[in-house]
Design an enzyme around this catalytic site. Structure first.
Site, mmCIF file in Angstrom:
data_model
loop_
_atom_site.group_PDB
_atom_site.id
_atom_site.type_symbol
_atom_site.label_atom_id
_atom_site.label_comp_id
_atom_site.label_asym_id
_atom_site.label_seq_id
_atom_site.Cartn_x
_atom_site.Cartn_y
_atom_site.Cartn_z
ATOM 1 N N GLY A 1 0.807 -1.287 -0.155
ATOM 2 C CA GLY A 1 -0.127 -0.075 0.058
ATOM 3 C C GLY A 1 0.892 1.131 0.060
ATOM 4 C CD GLU B 1 1.144 -9.324 0.928
ATOM 5 O OE1 GLU B 1 0.268 -8.789 0.063
ATOM 6 O OE2 GLU B 1 0.938 -10.340 1.223
ATOM 7 C CB CYS C 1 -17.187 7.156 -28.898
ATOM 8 S SG CYS C 1 -18.426 8.062 -29.295
ATOM 9 N N GLY D 1 3.825 -3.303 -4.020
ATOM 10 C CA GLY D 1 3.341 -3.635 -5.419
ATOM 11 C C GLY D 1 3.617 -2.043 -6.149
#
Length: 413
Positions: free
Chosen positions: A235, A270, A339, A272
């Site tokens: 995080g 962890e 679009c 990332g």
């Protein structure tokens, strides 16, 4: 790149001549990945937590160049899906070192993980629902498990990533002790796991550390001396905006250790996003410049199919005119060919005034960039070029229209 590399890499730090050459050789839109920067970011993070077991959260970027580079740097891999387990193994990971964090896992994912653990009993499966553990037992699994806790505290850059307070993720805090007692009779309970959120910067650290302290206290209540690890997730964020300062990871390490306190089990983390975000950018070519009473519209060949984070999370990504960075800045709105009015990368943002055929760079695209790329409007996904040890190589070729329709064509054969 050395382990003492700067804590953040801005768009101005990239070699613009090299970027222009890569765009000329490979076309745009184009992902450009610096594998050396990935490794340097990992080493910086690991150095801030010398006593922790640092794994890389693969969901941020599962490209083989990233995974193999991190494995060479000494990282283990945490996976959130069976496909990520397979990709980690394909990149060279020992399955016995992998951790699978199951979130509402499809049956096929559990089958894959159980079969893998039969051959590689070091694999750890983390469950965030009692149902998950029952489903594992139904498959005859009695190996290594961890309990994912919902600490009731969410942090991060957007409510969609504040997993620590989202009921989707983890066992309610007060229910964990009883579940732990039950699981010890059925499996090899080796750890606890929690993840408060994503994109945590200085203003979020207090809440993040409160969540960590809460999980550590629960670990002591459950019996941390009987656990192999307590996993506090990742995080930790990176500064997407130019004026935002990066985290001082050494200071963050001290804050985290203070929040954890005395714990017999080993700390596991962890990261990332922190590892890969600033290691990749997107090159895109200006194809349209339109003056309107409201704004100057700059059209580019990248789109939300190339990078969906601005549309999904209202995320800010830095943008730089690689062709003419010294032109006077002009407020422009930059969007792609899809679009939908959601296909916008910037609104009224001062950029060195773009002209048609200029090359722009969109920064901090390494985390959840190519991972969330798609084929909206039947757009083939872009190529990805990796830079490592001074060399360049295509690690993902550009898709063709044949790739876009292949599954339909094969279905009709």
């Amino acid at each position: 790149m050395s382990s003492d590399s700067p804590p953040v890499r801005r768009l101005a730090d990239w070699d613009h001549d090299r970027l222009a050459r890569l765009a000329e050789e490979h076309g745009t839109p184009l992902y450009v990945l610096d594998v050396d920067r990935v490794a340097a970011n990992y080493r910086r993070f690991a150095a801030a937590f010398p006593d922790a077991h640092v794994m890389y959260a693969a969901k941020a970027h599962t490209g083989r160049a990233v995974l193999s580079g991190l494995l060479e740097a000494g990282a283990d891999i945490e996976c959130a899906a069976a496909g990520e387990l397979q990709r980690a193994i394909d990149a060279g990971a020992d399955p016995n070192t992998l951790q699978y964090t199951a979130v509402n896992p499809p049956g096929g994912d559990l089958d894959y993980a159980v079969d893998l653990a039969d051959e590689h009993p070091g694999l750890t499966i983390t469950g965030g629902a009692e149902d998950t553990f029952d489903r594992l037992e139904d498959r005859g699994y009695d190996g290594r498990v961890a309990i994912r806790i919902n600490p009731g505290i969410g942090t991060g850059h957007h409510e969609k990533v504040a997993t620590g307070k989202d009921a989707k993720f983890g066992i309610p805090y007060d229910e964990v002790p009883a579940l732990a007692d039950d699981l010890r009779d059925r499996f090899d309970l080796v750890g606890l796991h929690a993840h408060a959120g994503s994109g945590v910067l200085r203003e979020d650290l207090d809440d993040h550390c409160r969540a960590i302290a809460k999980v550590a206290e629960l670990a002591r209540e459950v019996g941390d001396s009987d656990l192999e690890f307590v996993d506090f997730g990742g995080g930790f964020g990176v500064p997407y905006r130019e004026e935002t300062e990066p985290l001082d990871m050494q200071a963050v390490g001290e804050r985290v250790r203070e929040a954890v306190g005395d714990l017999s089990a080993r700390i596991k983390l962890e990261p990332g996003r922190y590892v890969v975000a600033d290691a990749e950018l997107i090159l895109t070519t200006v194809n349209t410049v339109k003056e309107t009473p409201a704004t100057t519209v700059v059209g580019v060949d990248a789109s939300l199919a190339t990078l969906i984070r601005p549309a999904m999370f209202d995320s800010y990504h830095p943008i730089r005119n690689v062709s003419a960075p010294d032109r006077d800045p002009h407020p422009v709105s930059i969007g792609g060919p899809c679009c939908t009015s959601a296909d916008v990368f910037a609104t009224d943002r001062p950029i060195a005034r773009p002209e048609r055929t200029d090359l722009l760079a969109i920064g901090n695209a390494g985390a959840y960039g190519y991972e969330l790329a798609n084929q909206f409007h039947s757009q083939p996904r872009p190529a990805e070029v990796a830079i490592e040890d001074g060399d360049e190589r295509v690690v993902r070729r550009r898709e063709t229209m044949a790739d876009v329709v292949r599954v339909e064509d094969e279905a009709g054969e």
